[in-house]
Design an enzyme around this catalytic site. Structure first.
Site, PDB file in Angstrom:
ATOM      1  N   GLY A 141       0.774  -1.244   0.000  1.00  0.00           N
ATOM      2  CA  GLY A 141       0.000   0.000   0.000  1.00  0.00           C
ATOM      3  C   GLY A 141       0.801   1.289   0.000  1.00  0.00           C
ATOM      4  O   GLY A 141       1.694   1.497  -0.827  1.00  0.00           O
ATOM      5  N   GLY A 176       0.586   0.334   9.884  1.00  0.00           N
ATOM      6  CA  GLY A 176      -0.616   0.469  10.705  1.00  0.00           C
ATOM      7  C   GLY A 176      -1.544  -0.699  10.443  1.00  0.00           C
ATOM      8  O   GLY A 176      -1.356  -1.458   9.486  1.00  0.00           O
ATOM      9  N   TYR A 201      -8.446   2.723  16.945  1.00  0.00           N
ATOM     10  CA  TYR A 201      -7.501   3.151  15.890  1.00  0.00           C
ATOM     11  C   TYR A 201      -7.491   4.677  15.791  1.00  0.00           C
ATOM     12  O   TYR A 201      -6.417   5.294  15.722  1.00  0.00           O
ATOM     13  CB  TYR A 201      -7.951   2.502  14.585  1.00  0.00           C
ATOM     14  CG  TYR A 201      -7.293   2.991  13.318  1.00  0.00           C
ATOM     15  CD1 TYR A 201      -6.104   2.426  12.854  1.00  0.00           C
ATOM     16  CD2 TYR A 201      -7.889   3.990  12.541  1.00  0.00           C
ATOM     17  CE1 TYR A 201      -5.523   2.858  11.666  1.00  0.00           C
ATOM     18  CE2 TYR A 201      -7.319   4.426  11.352  1.00  0.00           C
ATOM     19  CZ  TYR A 201      -6.139   3.861  10.918  1.00  0.00           C
ATOM     20  OH  TYR A 201      -5.569   4.290   9.745  1.00  0.00           O
ATOM     21  N   PRO A 244      -3.649  10.687   5.774  1.00  0.00           N
ATOM     22  CA  PRO A 244      -4.395  10.271   4.585  1.00  0.00           C
ATOM     23  C   PRO A 244      -5.880  10.141   4.913  1.00  0.00           C
ATOM     24  O   PRO A 244      -6.267   9.930   6.072  1.00  0.00           O
ATOM     25  CB  PRO A 244      -3.822   8.879   4.260  1.00  0.00           C
ATOM     26  CG  PRO A 244      -2.556   8.750   5.051  1.00  0.00           C
ATOM     27  CD  PRO A 244      -2.756   9.619   6.268  1.00  0.00           C
ATOM     28  N   GLY A 245      -6.690  10.275   3.877  1.00  0.00           N
ATOM     29  CA  GLY A 245      -8.092   9.882   3.980  1.00  0.00           C
ATOM     30  C   GLY A 245      -8.227   8.466   3.456  1.00  0.00           C
ATOM     31  O   GLY A 245      -7.219   7.788   3.203  1.00  0.00           O
TER      32      GLY A 245
HETATM   33  N1  NAD Z   1      -5.754   2.778   3.488  1.00  0.00           N
HETATM   34  C1  NAD Z   1      -6.393   3.757   4.093  1.00  0.00           C
HETATM   35  O1  NAD Z   1      -7.570   4.034   3.816  1.00  0.00           O
HETATM   36  C2  NAD Z   1      -5.703   4.605   5.123  1.00  0.00           C
HETATM   37  C3  NAD Z   1      -6.336   5.795   5.533  1.00  0.00           C
HETATM   38  C4  NAD Z   1      -5.712   6.590   6.476  1.00  0.00           C
HETATM   39  C5  NAD Z   1      -4.498   6.211   7.015  1.00  0.00           C
HETATM   40  N2  NAD Z   1      -3.910   5.045   6.617  1.00  0.00           N
HETATM   41  C6  NAD Z   1      -2.649   4.680   7.253  1.00  0.00           C
HETATM   42  O2  NAD Z   1      -1.643   4.536   6.269  1.00  0.00           O
HETATM   43  C7  NAD Z   1      -0.683   3.566   6.693  1.00  0.00           C
HETATM   44  C8  NAD Z   1      -0.504   2.511   5.614  1.00  0.00           C
HETATM   45  O3  NAD Z   1      -1.758   1.862   5.405  1.00  0.00           O
HETATM   46  P1  NAD Z   1      -2.064   0.967   4.124  1.00  0.00           P
HETATM   47  O4  NAD Z   1      -3.474   1.207   3.790  1.00  0.00           O
HETATM   48  O5  NAD Z   1      -1.019   1.148   3.109  1.00  0.00           O
HETATM   49  O6  NAD Z   1      -1.990  -0.487   4.812  1.00  0.00           O
HETATM   50  P2  NAD Z   1      -1.547  -1.927   4.242  1.00  0.00           P
HETATM   51  O7  NAD Z   1      -2.269  -2.922   5.068  1.00  0.00           O
HETATM   52  O8  NAD Z   1      -1.697  -1.967   2.757  1.00  0.00           O
HETATM   53  O9  NAD Z   1       0.003  -1.972   4.588  1.00  0.00           O
HETATM   54  C9  NAD Z   1       0.430  -1.960   5.927  1.00  0.00           C
HETATM   55  C10 NAD Z   1       1.739  -2.706   6.019  1.00  0.00           C
HETATM   56  O10 NAD Z   1       2.153  -2.679   7.384  1.00  0.00           O
HETATM   57  C11 NAD Z   1       2.663  -3.952   7.723  1.00  0.00           C
HETATM   58  N3  NAD Z   1       2.560  -4.186   9.172  1.00  0.00           N
HETATM   59  C12 NAD Z   1       1.440  -4.438   9.879  1.00  0.00           C
HETATM   60  N4  NAD Z   1       1.748  -4.669  11.165  1.00  0.00           N
HETATM   61  C13 NAD Z   1       3.100  -4.537  11.270  1.00  0.00           C
HETATM   62  C14 NAD Z   1       4.007  -4.669  12.344  1.00  0.00           C
HETATM   63  N5  NAD Z   1       3.608  -5.006  13.578  1.00  0.00           N
HETATM   64  N6  NAD Z   1       5.330  -4.467  12.098  1.00  0.00           N
HETATM   65  C15 NAD Z   1       5.750  -4.151  10.855  1.00  0.00           C
HETATM   66  N7  NAD Z   1       4.939  -4.040   9.785  1.00  0.00           N
HETATM   67  C16 NAD Z   1       3.613  -4.225  10.001  1.00  0.00           C
HETATM   68  C17 NAD Z   1       1.807  -4.935   6.925  1.00  0.00           C
HETATM   69  O11 NAD Z   1       2.443  -6.203   6.782  1.00  0.00           O
HETATM   70  C18 NAD Z   1       1.614  -4.198   5.618  1.00  0.00           C
HETATM   71  O12 NAD Z   1       2.611  -4.538   4.671  1.00  0.00           O
HETATM   72  C19 NAD Z   1      -1.213   3.005   8.025  1.00  0.00           C
HETATM   73  O13 NAD Z   1      -0.610   3.669   9.110  1.00  0.00           O
HETATM   74  C20 NAD Z   1      -2.689   3.344   7.975  1.00  0.00           C
HETATM   75  O14 NAD Z   1      -3.231   3.456   9.250  1.00  0.00           O
HETATM   76  C21 NAD Z   1      -4.476   4.234   5.677  1.00  0.00           C
END
Ligand code: NAD
Length: 256
Positions: free
Chosen positions: A17, A93, A156, A186-187
């Site tokens: 992601g 996250g 969260y 991010p949203g």
């Molecule tokens: N996708 C959304 O809608 C969104 C919105 C707002 C904020 N965010 C934030 O953006 C960030 C990235 O989210 P994303 O959507 O790309 O998520 P994702 O699930 O695609 O990727 C998250 C990555 O973190 C890794 N991970 C999880 N737990 C872990 C740990 N304990 N140690 C090390 N690595 C770990 C996972 O293996 C995964 O590869 C996060 O902090 C998330 O909260 C995402």
């Protein structure tokens, strides 16, 4: 961007992601990137993609909830690149949607361990060297959920709000060590985490459509919407900017 070539960066959660998109972009700026992820295979995939494009990446399997593992992983990265970490991107996250009153203590602990203790561990481990070298950039990936709340994501949201406040307080403490700390919110964004959040099928599509209706720019985010801002915050052009929280969410939330 200015001042990025040949720097070193760690991006947590860079196996997927948003973190993956950030790592790929930082590598194109000439940064040597540590790909930290609990899933070693995913970290290796991102590193291979960077290397195939001519960049330098070091995949490291690391669980950010384990402080001792974090310290060892940071040391392994710094040995591999032969120097300290210039840039830390706290991106990893996790959540699963559930009404708060239906959650239990084990769930709260998991959410808090990954989304709040994780960034604390990483920042503490990397910040020591930054403070000695009197130079560093810390960029937290929080969420608009931490600014405006998100139902079904109560704990969260609390962690993301904590990350925002942590970033501001830390920014004050480390400013005289020439370390900046800024937070990106991010949203809703199209990643595997989002797929898990909304689910599939007709119901999933309905939730996605409702999300899009709430975004003035008329779409949800893509992972590539964030790396440019991360690169800017890590660059020389952002040297006078610290303690800031910036939403990148198509206008979903607007802050003065
Ligand atoms: N996708 C959304 O809608 C969104 C919105 C707002 C904020 N965010 C934030 O953006 C960030 C990235 O989210 P994303 O959507 O790309 O998520 P994702 O699930 O695609 O990727 C998250 C990555 O973190 C890794 N991970 C999880 N737990 C872990 C740990 N304990 N140690 C090390 N690595 C770990 C996972 O293996 C995964 O590869 C996060 O902090 C998330 O909260 C995402």
């Amino acid at each position: 961007m200015r001042g990025l070539n040949n720097k070193t960066a760690i991006v947590t959660g860079a196996g997927s992601g948003i973190g993956k998109a950030i790592a790929l972009r930082l590598a194109t700026e000439g940064i040597r990137v540590g790909i930290f992820d609990i899933r070693g295979d995913a970290a290796a995939e991102t590193a291979v993609a960077i290397q195939a494009a001519g960049g330098i990446a070091v995949p490291i399997t690391c669980d950010i909830t384990d402080y001792a593992a974090v310290v060892a992983s940071v040391a392994a990265f710094e040995t591999a690149v032969g120097g300290g970490t210039d840039i830390l991107v706290n991106n990893a996250g996790w959540d699963t949607p559930m009404p708060f009153l239906k959650t239990d203590e084990a769930f709260w602990k998991k959410v808090v361990s990954i989304n709040y203790f994780g960034p604390l561990h990483m920042t503490h481990a990397v910040g020591q060297g930054m403070s000695v070298r009197k130079s560093g950039r810390i960029i937290n990936i929080a969420s608009d959920a931490g600014r405006v709340g998100s139902s079904g994501e109560v704990v969260y949201s609390g962690c993301k709000g904590a990350t925002i406040a942590f970033g501001k307080a830390l920014a004050r403490e480390v400013a005289r060590s020439n370390i900046t700390v800024n937070t990106i919110c991010p949203g809703p964004t199209d990643t595997p985490a989002m797929d898990a959040f909304v689910g599939s099928g007709e119901q999933g599509q309905k939730i996605r459509d409702a999300m899009v209706r709430g975004v003035p720019l008329g779409r949800i985010g893509q992972p590539d919407d964030y790396p440019g801002l991360v690169a800017f915050l890590a660059s020389d052009d952002a040297a006078f900017m610290t303690g800031q929280t910036i939403s990148v969410s198509g206008g979903l939330s607007m802050h003065g």
